[in-house]
Scaffold this motif. Structure first.
Motif, PDB file in Angstrom:
ATOM      1  N   UNK A  94     -47.299  43.614 -10.309  1.00 36.02           N
ATOM      2  CA  UNK A  94     -47.393  42.979  -8.987  1.00 36.02           C
ATOM      3  C   UNK A  94     -47.109  41.487  -9.120  1.00 36.02           C
ATOM      4  N   UNK A  95     -45.889  41.110  -8.857  1.00 34.90           N
ATOM      5  CA  UNK A  95     -45.465  39.729  -9.030  1.00 34.90           C
ATOM      6  C   UNK A  95     -46.162  38.762  -8.079  1.00 34.90           C
ATOM      7  N   UNK A  96     -46.772  39.283  -7.025  1.00 32.53           N
ATOM      8  CA  UNK A  96     -47.426  38.419  -6.040  1.00 32.53           C
ATOM      9  C   UNK A  96     -48.756  37.862  -6.518  1.00 32.53           C
ATOM     10  N   UNK A  97     -49.445  38.607  -7.402  1.00 37.90           N
ATOM     11  CA  UNK A  97     -50.808  38.217  -7.753  1.00 37.90           C
ATOM     12  C   UNK A  97     -51.139  38.260  -9.233  1.00 37.90           C
ATOM     13  N   UNK A  98     -50.221  38.707 -10.081  1.00 42.57           N
ATOM     14  CA  UNK A  98     -50.684  38.860 -11.457  1.00 42.57           C
ATOM     15  C   UNK A  98     -49.607  38.845 -12.508  1.00 42.57           C
ATOM     16  N   UNK A  99     -50.057  39.101 -13.731  1.00 38.33           N
ATOM     17  CA  UNK A  99     -49.147  39.234 -14.848  1.00 38.33           C
ATOM     18  C   UNK A  99     -48.661  37.905 -15.384  1.00 38.33           C
ATOM     19  N   UNK A 100     -47.397  37.855 -15.747  1.00 40.41           N
ATOM     20  CA  UNK A 100     -46.807  36.640 -16.307  1.00 40.41           C
ATOM     21  C   UNK A 100     -46.545  35.644 -15.184  1.00 40.41           C
ATOM     22  N   UNK A 101     -47.396  34.632 -15.066  1.00 43.38           N
ATOM     23  CA  UNK A 101     -47.330  33.706 -13.946  1.00 43.38           C
ATOM     24  C   UNK A 101     -46.077  32.833 -14.019  1.00 43.38           C
ATOM     25  N   UNK A 102     -45.753  32.228 -12.878  1.00 49.58           N
ATOM     26  CA  UNK A 102     -44.536  31.425 -12.760  1.00 49.58           C
ATOM     27  C   UNK A 102     -44.845  29.930 -12.782  1.00 49.58           C
ATOM     28  N   UNK A 103     -43.983  29.114 -13.390  1.00 50.70           N
ATOM     29  CA  UNK A 103     -44.078  27.672 -13.119  1.00 50.70           C
ATOM     30  C   UNK A 103     -43.705  27.453 -11.656  1.00 50.70           C
ATOM     31  N   UNK A 104     -44.529  26.739 -10.886  1.00 51.67           N
ATOM     32  CA  UNK A 104     -44.243  26.591  -9.451  1.00 51.67           C
ATOM     33  C   UNK A 104     -43.205  25.534  -9.130  1.00 51.67           C
ATOM     34  N   UNK A 105     -42.802  24.746 -10.130  1.00 55.54           N
ATOM     35  CA  UNK A 105     -41.804  23.730  -9.876  1.00 55.54           C
ATOM     36  C   UNK A 105     -42.252  22.750  -8.809  1.00 55.54           C
ATOM     37  N   UNK A 106     -41.314  22.278  -8.010  1.00 48.63           N
ATOM     38  CA  UNK A 106     -41.602  21.185  -7.078  1.00 48.63           C
ATOM     39  C   UNK A 106     -42.516  21.564  -5.926  1.00 48.63           C
ATOM     40  N   UNK A 107     -42.797  22.870  -5.717  1.00 47.99           N
ATOM     41  CA  UNK A 107     -43.806  23.202  -4.705  1.00 47.99           C
ATOM     42  C   UNK A 107     -45.158  22.612  -5.096  1.00 47.99           C
ATOM     43  N   UNK A 108     -45.361  22.378  -6.392  1.00 49.98           N
ATOM     44  CA  UNK A 108     -46.627  21.801  -6.869  1.00 49.98           C
ATOM     45  C   UNK A 108     -46.750  20.321  -6.493  1.00 49.98           C
ATOM     46  N   UNK A 123     -36.752   5.631 -10.023  1.00 52.01           N
ATOM     47  CA  UNK A 123     -35.495   5.348 -10.728  1.00 52.01           C
ATOM     48  C   UNK A 123     -34.682   6.622 -10.962  1.00 52.01           C
ATOM     49  N   UNK A 124     -33.447   6.458 -11.314  1.00 54.19           N
ATOM     50  CA  UNK A 124     -32.591   7.602 -11.624  1.00 54.19           C
ATOM     51  C   UNK A 124     -33.100   8.338 -12.856  1.00 54.19           C
ATOM     52  N   UNK A 125     -33.724   7.586 -13.761  1.00 55.90           N
ATOM     53  CA  UNK A 125     -34.214   8.177 -15.012  1.00 55.90           C
ATOM     54  C   UNK A 125     -35.528   7.512 -15.384  1.00 55.90           C
ATOM     55  N   UNK A 172     -40.201  14.470   0.774  1.00 55.23           N
ATOM     56  CA  UNK A 172     -39.139  14.987   1.636  1.00 55.23           C
ATOM     57  C   UNK A 172     -37.883  15.336   0.851  1.00 55.23           C
ATOM     58  N   UNK A 173     -37.490  14.445  -0.082  1.00 50.95           N
ATOM     59  CA  UNK A 173     -36.266  14.706  -0.850  1.00 50.95           C
ATOM     60  C   UNK A 173     -36.573  15.274  -2.239  1.00 50.95           C
ATOM     61  N   UNK A 174     -37.872  15.464  -2.532  1.00 53.46           N
ATOM     62  CA  UNK A 174     -38.325  16.027  -3.802  1.00 53.46           C
ATOM     63  C   UNK A 174     -37.887  15.182  -4.995  1.00 53.46           C
ATOM     64  N   UNK A 175     -38.316  13.927  -4.986  1.00 57.45           N
ATOM     65  CA  UNK A 175     -37.961  12.979  -6.040  1.00 57.45           C
ATOM     66  C   UNK A 175     -38.780  13.257  -7.303  1.00 57.45           C
ATOM     67  N   UNK A 176     -38.105  13.571  -8.398  1.00 64.19           N
ATOM     68  CA  UNK A 176     -38.803  13.902  -9.649  1.00 64.19           C
ATOM     69  C   UNK A 176     -39.421  12.684 -10.321  1.00 64.19           C
ATOM     70  N   UNK A 177     -38.649  11.602 -10.405  1.00 64.29           N
ATOM     71  CA  UNK A 177     -39.126  10.461 -11.196  1.00 64.29           C
ATOM     72  C   UNK A 177     -40.350   9.806 -10.561  1.00 64.29           C
ATOM     73  N   UNK A 213     -37.892  11.507 -24.682  1.00 62.74           N
ATOM     74  CA  UNK A 213     -37.479  12.330 -23.540  1.00 62.74           C
ATOM     75  C   UNK A 213     -37.498  11.523 -22.249  1.00 62.74           C
ATOM     76  N   UNK A 214     -36.726  11.967 -21.282  1.00 65.28           N
ATOM     77  CA  UNK A 214     -36.685  11.335 -19.965  1.00 65.28           C
ATOM     78  C   UNK A 214     -36.761  12.408 -18.876  1.00 65.28           C
ATOM     79  N   UNK A 215     -37.072  11.976 -17.679  1.00 66.53           N
ATOM     80  CA  UNK A 215     -37.038  12.843 -16.501  1.00 66.53           C
ATOM     81  C   UNK A 215     -36.002  12.285 -15.544  1.00 66.53           C
ATOM     82  N   UNK A 216     -35.155  13.166 -15.016  1.00 67.17           N
ATOM     83  CA  UNK A 216     -34.103  12.753 -14.087  1.00 67.17           C
ATOM     84  C   UNK A 216     -34.305  13.448 -12.739  1.00 67.17           C
ATOM     85  N   UNK A 217     -33.667  12.904 -11.742  1.00 67.29           N
ATOM     86  CA  UNK A 217     -33.703  13.515 -10.415  1.00 67.29           C
ATOM     87  C   UNK A 217     -32.609  14.569 -10.282  1.00 67.29           C
ATOM     88  N   UNK A 218     -32.800  15.453  -9.335  1.00 62.80           N
ATOM     89  CA  UNK A 218     -31.876  16.578  -9.171  1.00 62.80           C
ATOM     90  C   UNK A 218     -30.446  16.104  -8.930  1.00 62.80           C
TER      91      UNK A 218
END
Length: 488
Positions: free
Chosen positions: A210-224, A247-249, A279-284, A257-262
């Motif tokens: 049941x992917x909705x509630x259990x097992x191997x969970x997912x990284x939620x990505x930018x919804x978090x 910043x861009x990076x 609103x634009x889901x800025x990673x940095x 390591x660095x983090x970049x925007x989409x």
């Protein structure tokens, strides 16, 4: 009485006492263990030869028992007109002669089988009248229109969709795809049932999971990022218009390591407000914000939304997780819903539901009512109950406004519904080297009077593969579910 007779009498008394004691021990103290022993099939035959109560959706049975001409007397059957058994399999589960029971058939077994203490008076009546016992009827909270909308929109792609009523916690939809047919496992043909079970477990698409509630969970990505933004606003140090570095990076401390925007560039002019960053889901900006807020604030906020909590709805829900004791680079990644952050779709629906309900999170619930299947008398009716208050009403309103802008002028435009304000957040989550990202979308609507909160995940981008984005891939699925609920 002479001595030999006394000895005989004593031996006889002792033997009688031992016999009486052993039979009493078996009949009274070991009875339950013997009834449940795996080699004792009398209990199973007794349960199967009793009319098991139905599981209903909006009054329609989607799991029920029909009379058959064999030793078990009743055959468990799944599905209804317009409600395929595959669509509901990860809710109902199966009840099998060969392989036992799963999902609601297991968690609600005593009610469905008619053995629960809640049916005591019904059992007494059956005993006095000689009437055959029957299990209770269980009505679940699922909205059939929302369930079908989620099922059709997922279209067989691996993934899941969950919809909640923010005000009550009722589960309005819970779909996990691909589905599977419980009827093949419920057959009384032992060999055929075992073959069906073996095929289900061996299927590389894992339909029984049941992917909705259990097992191997997912990284939620930018919804978090909703959780990260909530932690910032709740700290009292930030407002929606507070400016952040984007910043861009972003160079991560203690590492190369660095983090970049989409999009590859900077957010805004290198600085951006918290509201526009979501609103634009800025990673940095969000990665830097997570490090600034710190481990305690981030972990506490995640926990208040339900991360780390085991739940039963009554199906068991795997606990979503936020990592403990992170270093700054790990915390930066965690603020983006990456590193070791893991979530169920139900958990992300809970995040949106809490914001939709003025900061009050209701406990998810799948059971609407339990009734006597013959008389329809009410046996149980779970009441809505509060799970937590992760954010204040003020913060909830600020987050709502920010999430509305995601849909009207940001990454979540695919969830727009004409004439209705929708609040949402998208996510595109990396999860394995070389694999296409998971596509996420979580939302609620109408924003000014929420009726439904949704979370959708499409594994590895589904048919879009490496071209998948949360908005374009999962957004239309969430929109279909929201529309199905609102139109009613």
């Amino acid at each position: 009485m002479n001595k030999p007779l006394r000895h005989v009498a004593l031996v006889g008394f002792v033997m009688f006492a031992l016999l009486f004691g052993s039979t009493s021990w078996i009949q009274y103290f070991q009875a339950e263990n013997l009834r449940e022993h795996e080699l004792n099939n009398r209990t199973l035959i007794e349960e199967l030869s009793r009319e098991r109560g139905p599981i209903l959706v909006d009054g329609t049975p989607i799991a029920y028992s029909v009379p058959v001409d064999d030793v078990y007397e009743f055959q468990r059957t799944y599905g209804a007109d317009g409600m395929s058994p595959e669509m509901y399999a990860n809710i109902t589960g199966f009840f099998s002669v060969t392989n036992g029971a799963t999902n609601l058939e297991k968690t609600e077994n005593s009610l469905l089988a008619g053995t629960d203490d809640a049916l005591f008076y019904d059992k007494i009546t059956n005993w006095l009248t000689g009437r055959q016992p029957m299990g209770a009827a269980i009505e679940i909270t699922v909205d059939p229109a929302a369930q079908k909308a989620a099922w059709d929109a997922l279209g067989g792609q691996k993934g899941a969709a969950v919809a909640l009523d923010p005000k009550t916690g009722d589960v309005l939809a819970m779909v996990s795809t691909p589905g599977w047919d419980p009827n093949a496992l419920a057959t009384h043909d032992h060999s055929a049932a075992q073959d069906a079970y073996d095929r289900l477990i061996a299927d590389e698409d894992n339909p029984a999971y049941n992917r909705a509630i259990g097992g191997n969970l997912y990284p939620p990505g930018s919804t978090f990022k909703i959780v990260t933004a909530a932690a910032a606003l709740e700290s009292g140090e930030y407002e929606p218009d507070t400016m952040l570095d984007g910043p861009a990076e972003l160079d991560l401390p203690q590492t190369t390591a660095t983090i970049r925007n989409s999009g590859g560039g900077a957010c805004g002019s290198g600085t951006i407000s918290l509201a526009d960053s979501l609103r634009i889901s800025c990673n940095t900006s969000f990665a830097d914000l997570g490090m600034t807020l710190g481990q305690d604030a981030m972990e506490t906020q995640a926990r208040e939304f339900g991360f780390g909590e085991d739940m039963e709805i009554p199906l068991r829900v795997s606990a979503s997780s936020f990592p403990a004791d992170t270093n700054p680079p790990q915390l930066a990644q965690s603020a983006l819903g990456q590193f070791e952050v893991r979530s169920t779709p139900l958990q992300m629906a809970m995040v949106s539901a809490a914001i939709a309900n003025d900061g009050k999170l209701m406990h998810p619930q799948l059971i609407d009512q339990v009734r006597n299947a013959r008389t329809l008398d009410l046996i149980e009716e779970p009441s809505p109950r509060e799970f937590s208050r992760p954010v204040s009403g003020e913060t909830a309103q600020e987050l709502t406004d920010m999430m509305v802008s995601v849909v009207t002028d940001g990454t979540g435009s695919a969830g727009q519904i004409p004439g209705i304000d929708v609040a949402a957040k998208t996510g595109t989550a990396q999860h394995a080297e070389g694999a296409a990202p998971h596509a996420w979308y979580t939302s609620f609507a109408p924003a000014d009077d929420p009726q439904v909160a949704v979370a959708v995940v499409v594994e590895s981008g589904g048919r879009a593969g490496s071209e998948a984005y949360g908005g374009s891939t999962a957004g239309p699925i969430a929109k279909a579910v929201m529309e199905a609920v609102i139109k009613e």
